[in-house]
Design a protein around this motif. Structure first.
Motif, PDB file in Angstrom:
ATOM      1  N   LEU A   1       0.839  -1.077   0.019  1.00 43.13           N
ATOM      2  CA  LEU A   1       0.118   0.066  -0.118  1.00 43.13           C
ATOM      3  C   LEU A   1       0.809   1.174   0.104  1.00 43.13           C
ATOM      4  O   LEU A   1       0.258   2.352  -0.210  1.00 43.13           O
ATOM      5  N   VAL A   2       2.203   1.320   0.243  1.00 42.78           N
ATOM      6  CA  VAL A   2       3.040   2.391   0.175  1.00 42.78           C
ATOM      7  C   VAL A   2       4.103   2.230  -1.127  1.00 42.78           C
ATOM      8  O   VAL A   2       4.931   3.272  -0.927  1.00 42.78           O
TER       9      VAL A   2
ATOM     10  N   ASP B   1      -4.807  -0.824   5.736  1.00 40.43           N
ATOM     11  CA  ASP B   1      -4.959   0.663   5.533  1.00 40.43           C
ATOM     12  C   ASP B   1      -4.253   1.435   6.535  1.00 40.43           C
ATOM     13  O   ASP B   1      -3.510   2.503   6.231  1.00 40.43           O
ATOM     14  N   TRP B   2      -4.589   1.193   7.826  1.00 43.38           N
ATOM     15  CA  TRP B   2      -4.071   1.826   8.975  1.00 43.38           C
ATOM     16  C   TRP B   2      -2.707   1.797   9.074  1.00 43.38           C
ATOM     17  O   TRP B   2      -1.818   2.606   9.559  1.00 43.38           O
TER      18      TRP B   2
ATOM     19  N   ALA C   1      -0.608   1.693   6.622  1.00 39.55           N
ATOM     20  CA  ALA C   1      -0.238   2.494   5.414  1.00 39.55           C
ATOM     21  C   ALA C   1      -0.295   4.203   6.033  1.00 39.55           C
ATOM     22  O   ALA C   1       0.662   4.897   5.735  1.00 39.55           O
ATOM     23  N   VAL C   2      -1.436   4.367   6.643  1.00 42.50           N
ATOM     24  CA  VAL C   2      -1.555   5.761   7.291  1.00 42.50           C
ATOM     25  C   VAL C   2      -0.481   6.120   8.076  1.00 42.50           C
ATOM     26  O   VAL C   2       0.212   7.261   8.028  1.00 42.50           O
TER      27      VAL C   2
ATOM     28  N   LEU D   1       3.227   6.694   6.407  1.00 43.80           N
ATOM     29  CA  LEU D   1       2.903   7.721   5.525  1.00 43.80           C
ATOM     30  C   LEU D   1       2.992   8.930   6.252  1.00 43.80           C
ATOM     31  O   LEU D   1       3.488  10.029   6.170  1.00 43.80           O
TER      32      LEU D   1
ATOM     33  N   ARG E   1      -2.662   4.023  -5.043  1.00 39.83           N
ATOM     34  CA  ARG E   1      -3.670   3.389  -4.209  1.00 39.83           C
ATOM     35  C   ARG E   1      -4.988   4.038  -4.718  1.00 39.83           C
ATOM     36  O   ARG E   1      -6.113   3.161  -4.198  1.00 39.83           O
TER      37      ARG E   1
ATOM     38  N   SER F   1      -6.790   1.589  -1.855  1.00 39.23           N
ATOM     39  CA  SER F   1      -6.996   2.041  -0.458  1.00 39.23           C
ATOM     40  C   SER F   1      -7.197   3.451  -0.423  1.00 39.23           C
ATOM     41  O   SER F   1      -6.369   4.291  -0.448  1.00 39.23           O
TER      42      SER F   1
ATOM     43  N   ALA G   1      -4.904   5.155   2.486  1.00 34.18           N
ATOM     44  CA  ALA G   1      -3.608   5.358   2.069  1.00 34.18           C
ATOM     45  C   ALA G   1      -3.607   6.376   0.935  1.00 34.18           C
ATOM     46  O   ALA G   1      -2.549   7.268   0.976  1.00 34.18           O
TER      47      ALA G   1
ATOM     48  N   SER H   1      -3.933   9.749   2.619  1.00 34.35           N
ATOM     49  CA  SER H   1      -2.953  10.173   3.705  1.00 34.35           C
ATOM     50  C   SER H   1      -1.529  10.599   2.808  1.00 34.35           C
ATOM     51  O   SER H   1      -0.864  11.513   3.349  1.00 34.35           O
ATOM     52  N   ALA H   2      -1.424   9.889   1.750  1.00 37.07           N
ATOM     53  CA  ALA H   2      -0.232  10.002   0.980  1.00 37.07           C
ATOM     54  C   ALA H   2      -0.331  11.422   0.325  1.00 37.07           C
ATOM     55  O   ALA H   2       0.566  12.344   0.555  1.00 37.07           O
TER      56      ALA H   2
END
Length: 269
Positions: free
Chosen positions: A52-53, A185-186, A188-189, A192, A227, A234, A237, A240-241
């Protein structure tokens, strides 16, 4: 007198030789000389859809700018006016080391050794941080040096910050780590957000160096694209990115304007 001229010359040769190794390594990394593309090596662990990143594939075009900048730096540090320059004396060997580590990372990935690639990229990031401190502590001699040297090494550092996170995430995913009790997902958050914090810290330390922030924001923006428009998708993600990219770049711009304003006021007083 001989020692005073020999040491810089050896450093200049080391930088040049390291650039050649780096170029050959990069060509292997894109599939020339029979090598496997980095995105396809190690079972695709570093592909744009691996975690996810992971940034979307176009993000990696920044390497073209970085490699051209490193080639320009190699020529620049040979110029007579910079041969014995104290700033270049401090920069040459660390920059040469980053180019060798870059090539080593590609070869390690080609061999499928993901955890070794993590070690190499962490060392690369540490050496780039060292060059960053040299840039911050010693002023450039003019516009050309600020753009070619500070700009290139700033982009290099910023991109490797993002690449390190993607590399660690890829190694964990390949090892079977699924996040445990925390949803992917979290994770990844959180990751990031940490990248954004590092970007802001670098902006503060460097008084808003735009090249570093621009490279981090570039990588984060392409994470958002990957994402939101590809698999694995996501929304958390992606959002957040994008937010992290805005925060890092915004912080750098504000700090740069503040630094410039401070110099103007100081010059007028």
């Amino acid at each position: 007198m001989a020692d005073a001229t020999t040491a810089p010359r050896l450093q200049q040769v080391a930088v040049t030789a390291s650039l050649l190794v780096c170029v050959v390594g990069s060509m292997i990394g894109v599939g020339v000389f029979g090598g496997t593309r980095v995105s396809e090596a190690a079972g695709g662990a570093l592909a744009a859809d691996a975690t996810l990143v992971a940034p979307a594939s176009p993000a990696f075009s920044i390497w073209t700018v970085i490699y051209l900048g490193l080639a320009g730096y190699t020529v620049f540090q040979w110029l007579p006016a910079h041969a014995a320059d104290d700033r270049q004396r401090r920069l040459r060997l660390p920059v040469a080391a980053t180019m060798l580590l870059n090539a080593a990372w590609i070869l390690v990935v080609q061999a499928g050794a993901l955890w070794w690639s993590v070690l190499v990229i962490v060392v690369l990031l540490a050496v780039l941080a060292r060059t960053f401190l040299v840039l911050v502590r010693t002023p450039a001699s003019g516009v050309v040096e600020r753009v070619l040297v500070d700009g290139t090494l700033g982009l290099y550092l910023g991109w490797v910050c993002v690449a390190t996170v993607a590399n660690v995430a890829a190694a964990l995913a390949a090892a079977g780590f699924d996040g445990g009790a925390v949803a992917a997902d979290w994770w990844a958050v959180g990751i990031l957000a940490a990248v954004a914090a590092v970007g802001v810290a670098l902006a503060v330390r460097g008084q808003g160096r735009i090249a570093v922030a621009a490279a981090i924001a570039w990588g984060l923006a392409w994470v958002a694209v990957a994402r939101s428009g590809g698999e694995p998708a996501s929304a958390p993600a992606a959002a957040s990115a994008l937010a992290a990219a805005v925060v890092v770049l915004g912080a750098a711009v504000v700090l740069r304007l503040r630094a410039v304003r401070g110099r103007v006021v100081e010059g007028a007083s």
